[in-house]
Design a protein around this motif. Structure first.
Motif, PDB file in Angstrom:
ATOM      1  N   PRO A 157     -14.419   9.246   2.938  1.00 54.98           N
ATOM      2  CA  PRO A 157     -15.601   9.834   3.568  1.00 54.98           C
ATOM      3  C   PRO A 157     -16.740   9.902   2.543  1.00 54.98           C
ATOM      4  CG  PRO A 157     -13.631  11.188   3.947  1.00 54.98           C
ATOM      5  CD  PRO A 157     -13.263  10.158   2.920  1.00 54.98           C
ATOM      6  N   ARG A 208      -6.909  12.174   4.925  1.00 53.43           N
ATOM      7  CA  ARG A 208      -5.520  11.968   5.305  1.00 53.43           C
ATOM      8  C   ARG A 208      -4.852  13.262   5.771  1.00 53.43           C
ATOM      9  NH1 ARG A 208      -4.159   6.546   5.535  1.00 53.43           N
ATOM     10  NH2 ARG A 208      -2.086   7.446   5.762  1.00 53.43           N
ATOM     11  N   ALA A 233      -3.194   6.541  12.659  1.00 54.51           N
ATOM     12  CA  ALA A 233      -3.794   6.039  11.425  1.00 54.51           C
ATOM     13  C   ALA A 233      -3.468   6.892  10.198  1.00 54.51           C
ATOM     14  CB  ALA A 233      -5.310   5.952  11.601  1.00 54.51           C
ATOM     15  N   ASP A 262     -21.347   2.789   7.173  1.00 54.20           N
ATOM     16  CA  ASP A 262     -20.202   3.523   6.625  1.00 54.20           C
ATOM     17  C   ASP A 262     -19.006   3.045   7.446  1.00 54.20           C
ATOM     18  OD1 ASP A 262     -18.159   5.336   6.142  1.00 54.20           O
ATOM     19  OD2 ASP A 262     -19.363   7.132   6.506  1.00 54.20           O
ATOM     20  N   TRP A 304     -15.128   2.648   8.420  1.00 55.63           N
ATOM     21  CA  TRP A 304     -13.771   3.219   8.346  1.00 55.63           C
ATOM     22  C   TRP A 304     -12.746   2.166   8.752  1.00 55.63           C
ATOM     23  CZ3 TRP A 304      -9.722   3.441  11.702  1.00 55.63           C
ATOM     24  CH2 TRP A 304      -8.594   4.147  11.242  1.00 55.63           C
ATOM     25  N   TRP A 305     -11.759   1.998   7.890  1.00 52.34           N
ATOM     26  CA  TRP A 305     -10.635   1.129   8.226  1.00 52.34           C
ATOM     27  C   TRP A 305      -9.555   1.307   7.180  1.00 52.34           C
ATOM     28  CZ3 TRP A 305      -9.948  -3.933   5.591  1.00 52.34           C
ATOM     29  CH2 TRP A 305     -10.887  -4.161   4.575  1.00 52.34           C
ATOM     30  N   VAL A 345     -14.627  11.241   9.989  1.00 60.19           N
ATOM     31  CA  VAL A 345     -13.273  11.150   9.435  1.00 60.19           C
ATOM     32  C   VAL A 345     -13.122  12.166   8.308  1.00 60.19           C
ATOM     33  CG1 VAL A 345     -11.603   9.630   8.310  1.00 60.19           C
ATOM     34  CG2 VAL A 345     -13.149   8.714  10.054  1.00 60.19           C
ATOM     35  N   VAL A 402     -17.283   2.052   1.902  1.00 58.70           N
ATOM     36  CA  VAL A 402     -15.912   2.012   2.389  1.00 58.70           C
ATOM     37  C   VAL A 402     -14.974   2.740   1.437  1.00 58.70           C
ATOM     38  CG1 VAL A 402     -15.443  -0.176   1.210  1.00 58.70           C
ATOM     39  CG2 VAL A 402     -13.986   0.515   3.110  1.00 58.70           C
ATOM     40  N   ASN A 439      -6.387  10.153  -1.949  1.00 60.04           N
ATOM     41  CA  ASN A 439      -7.376   9.106  -2.126  1.00 60.04           C
ATOM     42  C   ASN A 439      -8.157   9.423  -3.400  1.00 60.04           C
ATOM     43  OD1 ASN A 439      -9.587   7.337  -1.906  1.00 60.04           O
ATOM     44  ND2 ASN A 439      -9.460   7.373   0.329  1.00 60.04           N
ATOM     45  N   ARG A 485      -5.771   4.471  -2.860  1.00 62.26           N
ATOM     46  CA  ARG A 485      -4.806   5.207  -2.068  1.00 62.26           C
ATOM     47  C   ARG A 485      -3.491   5.336  -2.819  1.00 62.26           C
ATOM     48  NH1 ARG A 485      -3.560   2.732   3.757  1.00 62.26           N
ATOM     49  NH2 ARG A 485      -1.477   3.604   4.051  1.00 62.26           N
ATOM     50  N   ASP A 537      -5.155   9.655   9.540  1.00 63.20           N
ATOM     51  CA  ASP A 537      -6.375  10.382   9.186  1.00 63.20           C
ATOM     52  C   ASP A 537      -6.671  11.454  10.226  1.00 63.20           C
ATOM     53  OD1 ASP A 537      -7.478   9.300   6.772  1.00 63.20           O
ATOM     54  OD2 ASP A 537      -7.953   7.468   7.855  1.00 63.20           O
ATOM     55  N   THR A 583      -5.870  -0.721   5.039  1.00 63.24           N
ATOM     56  CA  THR A 583      -5.090  -1.918   4.741  1.00 63.24           C
ATOM     57  C   THR A 583      -4.384  -2.400   6.015  1.00 63.24           C
ATOM     58  OG1 THR A 583      -4.699  -1.018   2.537  1.00 63.24           O
ATOM     59  CG2 THR A 583      -3.270  -2.831   3.232  1.00 63.24           C
ATOM     60  N   GLU A 584      -3.879  -1.445   6.764  1.00 66.26           N
ATOM     61  CA  GLU A 584      -3.101  -1.762   7.966  1.00 66.26           C
ATOM     62  C   GLU A 584      -3.939  -2.374   9.078  1.00 66.26           C
ATOM     63  OE1 GLU A 584      -3.112   1.031   6.259  1.00 66.26           O
ATOM     64  OE2 GLU A 584      -1.109   1.919   6.097  1.00 66.26           O
ATOM     65  N   THR A 602       0.844  -1.189   0.000  1.00 66.26           N
ATOM     66  CA  THR A 602       0.000   0.000   0.000  1.00 66.26           C
ATOM     67  C   THR A 602       0.879   1.239   0.000  1.00 66.26           C
ATOM     68  OG1 THR A 602      -1.918   1.051   1.015  1.00 66.26           O
ATOM     69  CG2 THR A 602      -0.254   0.217   2.516  1.00 66.26           C
TER      70      THR A 602
HETATM   71  C1  WT7 Z   1      -7.781   5.109   3.977  1.00 67.95           C
HETATM   72  C2  WT7 Z   1      -7.311   3.692   3.923  1.00 67.95           C
HETATM   73  C3  WT7 Z   1     -10.124   0.002   4.052  1.00 67.95           C
HETATM   74  C4  WT7 Z   1     -10.522  -0.328   2.744  1.00 67.95           C
HETATM   75  C5  WT7 Z   1     -10.377   0.666   1.679  1.00 67.95           C
HETATM   76  C6  WT7 Z   1      -9.244   1.626   1.731  1.00 67.95           C
HETATM   77  C7  WT7 Z   1      -9.833   6.217   3.923  1.00 67.95           C
HETATM   78  C8  WT7 Z   1     -11.434   4.321   4.282  1.00 67.95           C
HETATM   79  C9  WT7 Z   1     -13.187   5.356   5.054  1.00 67.95           C
HETATM   80  C10 WT7 Z   1     -14.437   5.813   5.554  1.00 67.95           C
HETATM   81  C11 WT7 Z   1     -13.541   7.977   5.611  1.00 67.95           C
HETATM   82  C12 WT7 Z   1     -12.167   6.298   4.843  1.00 67.95           C
HETATM   83  C13 WT7 Z   1      -9.007   6.735   5.093  1.00 67.95           C
HETATM   84  C14 WT7 Z   1      -8.062   5.579   5.373  1.00 67.95           C
HETATM   85  N1  WT7 Z   1     -11.085   5.621   4.352  1.00 67.95           N
HETATM   86  N2  WT7 Z   1     -12.689   4.146   4.685  1.00 67.95           N
HETATM   87  N3  WT7 Z   1     -15.466   4.990   5.751  1.00 67.95           N
HETATM   88  N4  WT7 Z   1     -14.564   7.142   5.820  1.00 67.95           N
HETATM   89  N5  WT7 Z   1     -12.350   7.602   5.113  1.00 67.95           N
HETATM   90  O1  WT7 Z   1      -8.093   1.092   2.302  1.00 67.95           O
HETATM   91  O2  WT7 Z   1      -6.355   1.888   0.703  1.00 67.95           O
HETATM   92  O3  WT7 Z   1      -5.745   1.257   3.061  1.00 67.95           O
HETATM   93  O4  WT7 Z   1      -7.037   3.352   2.587  1.00 67.95           O
HETATM   94  O5  WT7 Z   1      -9.012   5.224   3.284  1.00 67.95           O
HETATM   95  O6  WT7 Z   1      -8.312   7.871   4.697  1.00 67.95           O
HETATM   96  O7  WT7 Z   1      -6.888   5.981   6.036  1.00 67.95           O
HETATM   97  P1  WT7 Z   1      -6.735   1.859   2.136  1.00 67.95           P
END
Ligand code: WT7
Length: 657
Positions: free
Chosen positions: A397, A528, A511, A419, A421-422, A525, A394, A534, A539, A513, A424-425, A272
């Motif tokens: 935001p 970044r 994180a 909705d 939030w999470w 949220v 997902v 994004n 990402r 964020d 890769t890590e 990532t």
């Molecule tokens: C970043 C992680 C986790 C699977 C998809 C992306 C943003 C992710 C949300 C949410 C606001 C979100 C953050 C995070 N993000 N889900 N529901 N609301 N922001 O995984 O490529 O590791 O990206 O995606 O900024 O840090 P990733």
């Protein structure tokens, strides 16, 4: 960390309660029940996870220690336990009625279909695992997977897990260059690919990209390539190196016992983007990841045995790993996989699939929802979407308008929206509504999953008051947290654990964020706070795109920022200065765009490139991205510019030179 200010822009007052009918059947039925669970988990996270691990998974041998956190930030979960995630996803269902339940429903872009029951999927995974063994793959070896969205992508992942090989899935949209870098870092011995795949009415020639990546012995660790036939387009097969899956399948047995793995044995590496040029290999291990993806899938998507569940992600991303393959299958669910994406020739394909398979749970990205809004309500309205009972989002935001549209047009005002939030890590969903329990507010990921101690803090680690912006952090280890950056523990430490200084021995996960928490404890949220952008839920590191640009002979310097975009959330905006002999032109602009696509992949193609004579820098030579972000967004430059080395640069940039 960046200079960006964290500001909350969303102020949304509407609240949507879970429909009472939904709650009455849900795993977690009320806010009270959620809060009790949450408090119980918070009081003793270790006991909370141990109890679930015992109840929900099958072990070859029980663990001795639930959590070893003696060497932070390197966590170990379920130490001493023996388990196999493929066994938990397949074998254990075979002794139940689920043996003949659909495990995987697949639809190809041209309209071909395939359904595999648990028994059939198990059989193919065992054969695939034996084929890999025949090619010399052993426990601990790394295997690159570069595949279209076909059942064999999931089969290959599960087969690796079955024999203890570590998979490293590389998104099929990445270029040969990006693939080469990842295979090289992982020192993969086998690459699994397909002749090609169908995407947007075109054939994507994946095998050709693999050939390019491996050309001139660029990845000396790779000994074999296993090729699945999908498109039947001609490909070059290198004697001794390349093997057709359908040839090997005829020779191998379908008996392959699942290897008992240590809880902390590596399950996969997934690359990532971060704030430096090189993508990092996020390492996930076996037992904790299995448990956490299992529990989150069960409670957040409120899975029932009768559900058809569809997550539209690609298996090349963490969402595909956790919520197409491992989480749903561990729960014995029916998971749907679609090869294609909405495209001009078939903009309504998602709604067709929901109607055709009577999908009950649908999980997609805000950027897709915004694209659907643009395509018009007529498309979904022309289909019967009444099977849907739960919706999820997902990746970024979600703006309240998109949330409300999703709720009204797709959910017919009866489906809760989660909705989630999470990252890769984090391995699994961290902040999310539980659909039968949590009242939702459009634009908020609401509250943390039980066992997740999320907070919004300042740089000292002190919680900020309600409704003030700060950094989103996690204060206690959780089972599916990443364990390290592959071959680079120092990078793991300084990316995630050192921005907020460990206090009193308490390590805090940063994180990346910005967020605020409202008076109800809901998380909003904001995006970044580092040099990560994004784009359409993908990402990308600004420096990754910059190094791709400067690898072109014409480019002297490049600075990349995210520009707000209605559809994609952010668009890549590059400021470029040229080497002396080159002059700016439309042709050069196109060439640079194509160059980035070649270096990284189409997802990294800069939407805009602006040629300029100068870039704004601090006296220490750091590019001031904050100023460039304002310029790209067409905004006035506000805030401190006193650290700028040459103040005339701003005037030059404003005047367009
Ligand atoms: C970043 C992680 C986790 C699977 C998809 C992306 C943003 C992710 C949300 C949410 C606001 C979100 C953050 C995070 N993000 N889900 N529901 N609301 N922001 O995984 O490529 O590791 O990206 O995606 O900024 O840090 P990733």
């Amino acid at each position: 960390m960046s200079e960006s200010t964290i500001e909350s822009v969303l102020h949304e007052e509407r609240v949507f309660n879970p429909p009472s009918e939904f709650s009455s059947y849900a795993h977690i039925k009320s806010l009270d029940e959620y809060e009790q669970l949450y408090e119980k988990a918070k009081a003793d996270p270790v006991a909370f996870w141990a109890e679930l691990a015992e109840q929900e998974l099958e072990w070859f041998q029980k663990w001795d220690t639930v959590l070893d956190w003696n060497d932070p930030p390197f966590a170990k979960w379920f130490v001493g336990g023996k388990i196999n995630i493929c066994y938990n996803c397949l074998d254990r269902h075979l002794t139940t009625w689920r043996r003949n339940k659909a495990a995987l429903i697949w639809e190809g872009e041209p309209g071909d279909t395939r359904t595999l029951t648990y028994a059939q999927l198990h059989r193919e995974v065992c054969q695939f695992a034996n084929a890999m063994k025949q090619l010399g793959v052993k426990k601990g070896d790394r295997v690159g997977i570069y595949m279209p969205m076909i059942p064999e992508a999931a089969i290959a992942m599960l087969a690796c897990a079955r024999i203890g090989a570590v998979h490293g899935v590389v998104f099929g949209g990445f270029s040969a260059e990006a693939l080469k870098e990842r295979l090289g870092d992982a020192e993969a011995t086998l690459v699994i690919t397909a002749d090609g795949g169908f995407r947007k009415d075109k054939v994507v020639a994946l095998k050709e990209q693999v050939d390019l990546a491996l050309a001139n012995n660029a990845c000396p660790s790779v000994q074999n390539v296993l090729v699945v036939q999908r498109t039947k387009e001609p490909v070059t097969m290198v004697e001794g190196r390349d093997h057709w899956w359908h040839d090997l399948q005829k020779q191998v047995s379908d008996d392959c016992p699942a290897e008992p793995m240590d809880s902390e044995d590596m399950l996969f590496i997934l690359y990532t983007s971060g704030s430096t040029g090189k993508p990092k290999g996020v390492v996930h291990t076996t037992a904790g990841y299995n448990l956490y993806t299992h529990m989150t899938t069960k409670w957040i998507f409120d899975l029932k045995d009768t559900d058809v569940y569809w997550c539209t992600a690609d298996v090349g991303w963490i969402t595909g790993h956790s919520y197409i393959v491992y989480g749903p299958l561990s729960n014995g669910a029916t998971t749907l996989m679609y090869e294609g994406v909405p495209r001009p020739s078939n903009p309504g394909c998602f709604w067709d699939i929901i109607e055709k398979y009577k999908v009950n749970i649908f999980y997609t990205a805000p950027t897709a929802i915004r694209a659907f809004i643009k395509m018009g309500e007529e498309l979904p309205n022309a289909r019967n979407l009444s099977s849907l009972r739960l919706l999820g989002t997902v990746g970024e935001p979600i703006n309240p308008e998109a949330w409300i549209w999703y709720h009204r047009v797709i959910g017919n005002e009866k489906c809760p929206i989660v909705d989630t939030w999470w990252q890769t890590e984090t391995g699994g969903i961290m902040i999310t509504p539980l659909p039968g329990a949590t009242p939702t507010k459009p634009g908020s990921a609401t509250r943390p999953f039980p066992g997740i101690l999320a907070e919004v803090v300042d740089l000292d680690g002190t919680p900020v008051p309600a409704n003030e912006g700060g950094y989103l952090v996690i204060k206690h280890p959780w089972p599916s947290m990443m364990r390290t950056v592959y071959k680079n523990p120092e990078r793991f430490r300084n990316t995630y654990w050192e921005h907020i200084a460990p206090k009193d021995g308490e390590y805090i996960y940063f994180a990346g964020d910005g967020s605020r928490q409202d008076e109800d404890g809901y998380f909003w949220v904001m995006g970044r706070v580092d040099d990560v952008i994004n784009v359409a839920g993908h990402r990308l590191g600004t420096m990754e795109v910059e190094s791709a640009l400067v690898s072109h002979p014409s480019v002297a310097e490049a600075a990349v920022v995210g520009k707000p975009d209605d559809l994609k959330g952010e668009e890549i905006y590059a400021f470029v200065t040229l080497e002396g002999d080159y002059v700016a032109s439309d042709a050069l602009l196109k060439e640079l765009q194509a160059h980035v696509v070649k270096e990284i992949g189409a997802i990294a193609r800069p939407g805009e490139i602006r040629f300029t004579d100068v870039l704004p820098k601090t006296r220490s030579g750091k590019i001031m991205r904050r100023l460039l972000r304002s310029l790209a967004a067409g905004q006035e430059i506000v805030g401190d510019t006193s650290t700028l080395e040459d103040r005339s640069v701003l005037d030059k940039l404003r005047s367009g030179s």
